[in-house]
Design a protein around this motif. Structure first.
Motif, PDB file in Angstrom:
ATOM      1  N   ILE A 146      18.118 -46.885   1.606  1.00 55.20           N
ATOM      2  CA  ILE A 146      18.649 -45.910   2.569  1.00 55.20           C
ATOM      3  C   ILE A 146      20.151 -45.702   2.394  1.00 55.20           C
ATOM      4  CG2 ILE A 146      18.856 -45.301   5.008  1.00 55.20           C
ATOM      5  CD1 ILE A 146      15.979 -45.291   3.891  1.00 55.20           C
ATOM      6  N   ARG A 147      20.879 -46.785   2.095  1.00 56.21           N
ATOM      7  CA  ARG A 147      22.304 -46.694   1.740  1.00 56.21           C
ATOM      8  C   ARG A 147      23.123 -45.952   2.788  1.00 56.21           C
ATOM      9  NH1 ARG A 147      22.490 -50.310  -2.300  1.00 56.21           N
ATOM     10  NH2 ARG A 147      24.661 -49.639  -2.445  1.00 56.21           N
ATOM     11  N   ASP A 148      23.015 -46.398   4.042  1.00 55.34           N
ATOM     12  CA  ASP A 148      23.773 -45.754   5.135  1.00 55.34           C
ATOM     13  C   ASP A 148      23.428 -44.276   5.282  1.00 55.34           C
ATOM     14  OD1 ASP A 148      25.336 -47.915   6.217  1.00 55.34           O
ATOM     15  OD2 ASP A 148      26.542 -47.853   4.399  1.00 55.34           O
ATOM     16  N   GLY A 149      22.235 -43.900   4.887  1.00 53.17           N
ATOM     17  CA  GLY A 149      21.804 -42.508   4.987  1.00 53.17           C
ATOM     18  C   GLY A 149      22.257 -41.642   3.835  1.00 53.17           C
ATOM     19  N   ALA A 150      22.960 -42.212   2.864  1.00 52.15           N
ATOM     20  CA  ALA A 150      23.480 -41.421   1.749  1.00 52.15           C
ATOM     21  C   ALA A 150      22.372 -40.855   0.868  1.00 52.15           C
ATOM     22  CB  ALA A 150      24.439 -42.261   0.903  1.00 52.15           C
ATOM     23  N   VAL A 151      21.145 -41.374   0.996  1.00 55.32           N
ATOM     24  CA  VAL A 151      20.031 -40.829   0.203  1.00 55.32           C
ATOM     25  C   VAL A 151      19.738 -39.370   0.565  1.00 55.32           C
ATOM     26  CG1 VAL A 151      18.871 -42.993  -0.304  1.00 55.32           C
ATOM     27  CG2 VAL A 151      18.400 -41.839   1.860  1.00 55.32           C
ATOM     28  N   LEU A 152      20.251 -38.924   1.689  1.00 62.14           N
ATOM     29  CA  LEU A 152      20.051 -37.523   2.079  1.00 62.14           C
ATOM     30  C   LEU A 152      20.860 -36.564   1.213  1.00 62.14           C
ATOM     31  CD1 LEU A 152      20.175 -37.851   5.974  1.00 62.14           C
ATOM     32  CD2 LEU A 152      18.157 -37.347   4.584  1.00 62.14           C
ATOM     33  N   ASP A 153      21.915 -37.066   0.601  1.00 58.42           N
ATOM     34  CA  ASP A 153      22.826 -36.207  -0.158  1.00 58.42           C
ATOM     35  C   ASP A 153      22.363 -36.128  -1.610  1.00 58.42           C
ATOM     36  OD1 ASP A 153      24.872 -34.771  -1.265  1.00 58.42           O
ATOM     37  OD2 ASP A 153      26.424 -36.290  -0.919  1.00 58.42           O
ATOM     38  N   ALA A 154      21.609 -35.085  -1.925  1.00 58.57           N
ATOM     39  CA  ALA A 154      21.078 -34.929  -3.281  1.00 58.57           C
ATOM     40  C   ALA A 154      22.167 -34.652  -4.305  1.00 58.57           C
ATOM     41  CB  ALA A 154      20.053 -33.804  -3.307  1.00 58.57           C
ATOM     42  N   GLY A 169      25.101 -36.230  -4.344  1.00 61.32           N
ATOM     43  CA  GLY A 169      25.931 -37.407  -4.534  1.00 61.32           C
ATOM     44  C   GLY A 169      25.740 -38.024  -5.900  1.00 61.32           C
ATOM     45  N   ARG A 170      26.787 -38.644  -6.425  1.00 55.92           N
ATOM     46  CA  ARG A 170      26.722 -39.233  -7.750  1.00 55.92           C
ATOM     47  C   ARG A 170      26.997 -40.736  -7.744  1.00 55.92           C
ATOM     48  NH1 ARG A 170      23.966 -35.869  -8.244  1.00 55.92           N
ATOM     49  NH2 ARG A 170      24.008 -34.006  -9.566  1.00 55.92           N
ATOM     50  N   ASP A 171      26.888 -41.348  -6.586  1.00 58.04           N
ATOM     51  CA  ASP A 171      26.996 -42.810  -6.530  1.00 58.04           C
ATOM     52  C   ASP A 171      25.772 -43.395  -7.226  1.00 58.04           C
ATOM     53  OD1 ASP A 171      26.611 -45.507  -5.726  1.00 58.04           O
ATOM     54  OD2 ASP A 171      27.859 -45.191  -3.954  1.00 58.04           O
ATOM     55  N   PRO A 172      25.944 -44.210  -8.276  1.00 56.90           N
ATOM     56  CA  PRO A 172      24.791 -44.737  -9.015  1.00 56.90           C
ATOM     57  C   PRO A 172      23.807 -45.513  -8.140  1.00 56.90           C
ATOM     58  CG  PRO A 172      26.821 -45.135 -10.222  1.00 56.90           C
ATOM     59  CD  PRO A 172      27.224 -44.644  -8.869  1.00 56.90           C
ATOM     60  N   ASN A 173      24.330 -46.223  -7.128  1.00 53.66           N
ATOM     61  CA  ASN A 173      23.442 -46.979  -6.251  1.00 53.66           C
ATOM     62  C   ASN A 173      22.597 -46.054  -5.384  1.00 53.66           C
ATOM     63  OD1 ASN A 173      24.288 -49.582  -7.107  1.00 53.66           O
ATOM     64  ND2 ASN A 173      26.112 -49.400  -5.832  1.00 53.66           N
ATOM     65  N   VAL A 174      23.200 -44.972  -4.926  1.00 59.42           N
ATOM     66  CA  VAL A 174      22.450 -43.998  -4.126  1.00 59.42           C
ATOM     67  C   VAL A 174      21.426 -43.284  -5.002  1.00 59.42           C
ATOM     68  CG1 VAL A 174      22.626 -41.904  -2.720  1.00 59.42           C
ATOM     69  CG2 VAL A 174      24.340 -43.723  -2.488  1.00 59.42           C
ATOM     70  N   GLU A 175      21.845 -42.923  -6.203  1.00 57.95           N
ATOM     71  CA  GLU A 175      20.904 -42.285  -7.122  1.00 57.95           C
ATOM     72  C   GLU A 175      19.731 -43.215  -7.424  1.00 57.95           C
ATOM     73  OE1 GLU A 175      23.545 -41.194 -10.353  1.00 57.95           O
ATOM     74  OE2 GLU A 175      23.398 -39.089  -9.758  1.00 57.95           O
ATOM     75  N   GLY A 176      20.010 -44.517  -7.529  1.00 56.66           N
ATOM     76  CA  GLY A 176      18.948 -45.484  -7.758  1.00 56.66           C
ATOM     77  C   GLY A 176      18.003 -45.593  -6.582  1.00 56.66           C
ATOM     78  N   ALA A 177      18.566 -45.492  -5.372  1.00 59.84           N
ATOM     79  CA  ALA A 177      17.726 -45.522  -4.174  1.00 59.84           C
ATOM     80  C   ALA A 177      16.828 -44.298  -4.112  1.00 59.84           C
ATOM     81  CB  ALA A 177      18.607 -45.607  -2.929  1.00 59.84           C
ATOM     82  N   ARG A 178      17.401 -43.137  -4.390  1.00 61.90           N
ATOM     83  CA  ARG A 178      16.606 -41.908  -4.398  1.00 61.90           C
ATOM     84  C   ARG A 178      15.533 -41.966  -5.489  1.00 61.90           C
ATOM     85  NH1 ARG A 178      18.366 -37.341  -1.890  1.00 61.90           N
ATOM     86  NH2 ARG A 178      17.509 -36.048  -3.564  1.00 61.90           N
ATOM     87  N   ALA A 179      15.887 -42.525  -6.622  1.00 64.89           N
ATOM     88  CA  ALA A 179      14.932 -42.632  -7.722  1.00 64.89           C
ATOM     89  C   ALA A 179      13.764 -43.535  -7.356  1.00 64.89           C
ATOM     90  CB  ALA A 179      15.639 -43.147  -8.971  1.00 64.89           C
TER      91      ALA A 179
END
Length: 222
Positions: free
Chosen positions: A168-176, A178-188
């Protein structure tokens, strides 16, 4: 105010449902004293992993990402005497601390720590034609989530439970965008579970002493 309440409720959950244990508290102290990052699961989350393993009668557990072994110990305690946790850790210092913690917890005979890059360890497991795992817990470098999930599928069976942390990453998974590698990994990770026809999955948002995040939980169906 929100985070203050989250932490207070976590404290209440810990007091009522997760009895403090000297061994587990000593693990966290040892990790802190060794300078390991404070990114272990919370006590309530550790108890959740423990209960899930018990619920499915797990005997073989794969953990990708050991750190100091706090979650490993929660999982190992859920297994029968002949059960086994295979846990994978890249950092030699983390592995050293974890092994010491396993000994102190009296669980070294129930845990096999493989040191080195997780993908190489997973490849080795695959080549060994080992028995499938009953539960897989993924909590390592987030950009590799899809690779870890592919291996989890290869090393599982119908009925295996796969859990992926920090999706979920503080809800950052909502931001398609975003280029944070950890968020991209969560979305993936979420996308992988959604697209894999052999998985039936959901995700649970969590708040507490670890902030705002969540677990994705999937059942291998075929």
């Amino acid at each position: 105010m929100g985070e203050t309440i989250w932490e207070a409720v976590d404290g209440l959950i810990g007091e009522k449902l997760v009895s403090p244990e000297a061994v587990l508290e000593a693990v966290l102290t040892a990790n802190n004293d060794a300078g390991l990052p404070a990114i272990d699961v919370s006590p309530a989350q550790g108890k959740l992993l423990h209960l899930l393993a018990r619920m499915i009668g797990a005997k073989r557990v794969l953990e990708i990402g050991t750190l100091g072994g706090y979650s490993t110990i929660w999982l190992a305690r859920a297994l029968p005497a002949d059960g086994l946790v295979v846990t994978l850790e890249l950092d030699p210092r983390h592995a050293q601390v974890a092994r010491s913690n396993f000994e102190a917890a009296g669980l070294a005979d129930r845990i096999e720590l493989r040191e080195g890059p997780a993908l190489k360890s997973l490849e080795a497991l695959g080549s060994e034609a080992a028995e499938p795992f009953d539960l897989v817990f993924i909590d390592a470098d987030k950009p590799n989530n899809p690779n870890y999930l592919r291996w989890a599928m290869r090393l599982s069976r119908p009925g295996t439970v796969i859990i992926c942390d920090n999706v979920i990453r503080d809800g950052a998974v909502l931001d398609a965008s975003g280029r944070d590698p950890n968020v991209e990994g969560a979305r993936a990770a979420l996308s992988f579970m959604a697209d894999e026809s052999r998985l039936d999955a959901t995700a649970i948002q969590t708040v507490g002493v670890k902030g705002y995040d969540g677990f994705a939980i999937a059942l291998v169906t075929q």
